[in-house]
Scaffold this motif. Structure first.
Motif, PDB file in Angstrom:
ATOM      1  N   GLN A 114      48.649   6.285  -6.422  1.00 55.91           N
ATOM      2  CA  GLN A 114      47.906   5.528  -5.418  1.00 55.91           C
ATOM      3  C   GLN A 114      47.583   4.105  -5.855  1.00 55.91           C
ATOM      4  N   LEU A 123      38.081   6.865  -7.516  1.00 56.94           N
ATOM      5  CA  LEU A 123      38.285   8.131  -6.805  1.00 56.94           C
ATOM      6  C   LEU A 123      37.031   8.978  -6.973  1.00 56.94           C
ATOM      7  N   THR A 132      33.218  14.806  -1.488  1.00 59.25           N
ATOM      8  CA  THR A 132      34.082  13.876  -0.770  1.00 59.25           C
ATOM      9  C   THR A 132      35.566  14.132  -1.008  1.00 59.25           C
ATOM     10  N   ASN A 133      35.907  15.080  -1.888  1.00 62.00           N
ATOM     11  CA  ASN A 133      37.307  15.344  -2.214  1.00 62.00           C
ATOM     12  C   ASN A 133      37.392  16.754  -2.781  1.00 62.00           C
ATOM     13  N   LYS A 263      42.108   8.358  -2.656  1.00 65.50           N
ATOM     14  CA  LYS A 263      41.848   9.647  -1.992  1.00 65.50           C
ATOM     15  C   LYS A 263      42.495  10.790  -2.764  1.00 65.50           C
TER      16      LYS A 263
END
Length: 263
Positions: A114, A123, A132-133, A263
């Protein structure tokens, strides 16, 4: 020069109005900022300028909150070793770091894909208590003390400027996933340098002025964890964290405007 003057006036003009209309409150607010700034080992004009008119302005605005957090927390050591924490904190930190070690290759490969030439990337798996992930399920569990879990990556020869974290509700845990033998990769806090090849783990109060340096032809990957400060008032800390979550999750772009969110 005009930009510096404009920045100064944006602080001085509102301050002059506050001094005129609510002088006692304003003087107390200035004193709290001076007290907060005084935690640094060496006060210089440049440090004071950055704190009161530069990227430390939010830290000054939050100085009453931060000084209150000092009152309800254990003594601030500024720079910590893992053994300085109570057993519960140590267990959670060790578990998260072990999970990073077990998944390091996959995490780095995912981030590298990324990054693609971007200067700096961030991240997040958990942000102020909010998941969040879900790429690493172990990071999504409910922790009592750990509130933010992420990875920061610097591309080759990329660094930050000197800056201040805003809030002393938590301490910052950094763990270098790719330490190499070089004095050109380090973090500097309050004028003191920590070299990653000496110890990949570094824990500190990030409301002190600090910067991260990478002057090597290697990417630098650091685990990025926020853990509640040791305190007898963990319930109150978690309540404040929920309040902060509502604010910071909406404005995280302000705090990390020079970063690319991955992400």
């Amino acid at each position: 020069m005009p930009k510096k003057i404009s920045r100064l006036l944006r602080v001085l003009l509102p301050l002059a109005l506050l001094l005129y209309f609510i002088p006692i409150f304003t003087l107390a607010f200035i004193c709290m900022g001076l007290l907060d700034l005084g935690r640094h080992s060496k006060i210089t004009p440049e440090l004071a300028k950055k704190y009161f008119t530069g990227n430390g302005l939010l830290t000054w605005v939050l100085s009453p909150v931060n000084l209150f957090l000092d009152l309800i927390s254990h003594r601030n050591r500024y720079i910590y070793k893992l053994d300085d924490f109570p057993e519960g904190h140590r267990a959670e930190i060790s578990t998260v770091l072990r999970t990073f070690d077990e998944n390091k290759t996959e995490i780095i490969n995912d981030i590298r894909k990324q990054l693609e030439g971007k200067s700096r990337g961030m991240l997040f798996y958990k942000w102020y208590g909010k998941n969040t992930n879900d790429a690493v399920p172990a990071f999504n569990k409910d922790y009592q003390y750990i509130k933010t879990i992420g990875v920061s990556v610097f591309n080759k020869k990329k660094s930050t400027s000197l800056h201040f974290g805003p809030l002393r509700l938590t301490l910052r845990v950094l763990y270098n996933l790719t330490p190499i033998k070089s004095d050109n990769i380090f973090i500097e806090v309050d004028g003191k340098k920590h070299f990653w090849h000496d110890d990949p783990l570094f824990i500190f109060d990030d409301t002190l002025q600090h910067q991260s340096i990478n002057e090597e032809d290697h990417e630098r990957y650091c685990v990025f964890v926020d853990v509640l400060r040791p305190s007898q008032f963990t319930g109150l800390q978690n309540l404040l964290m929920k309040l902060m979550q509502q604010v910071f999750i909406k404005f995280n772009g302000i705090f990390y405007k020079n970063w690319t969110f991955l992400k």
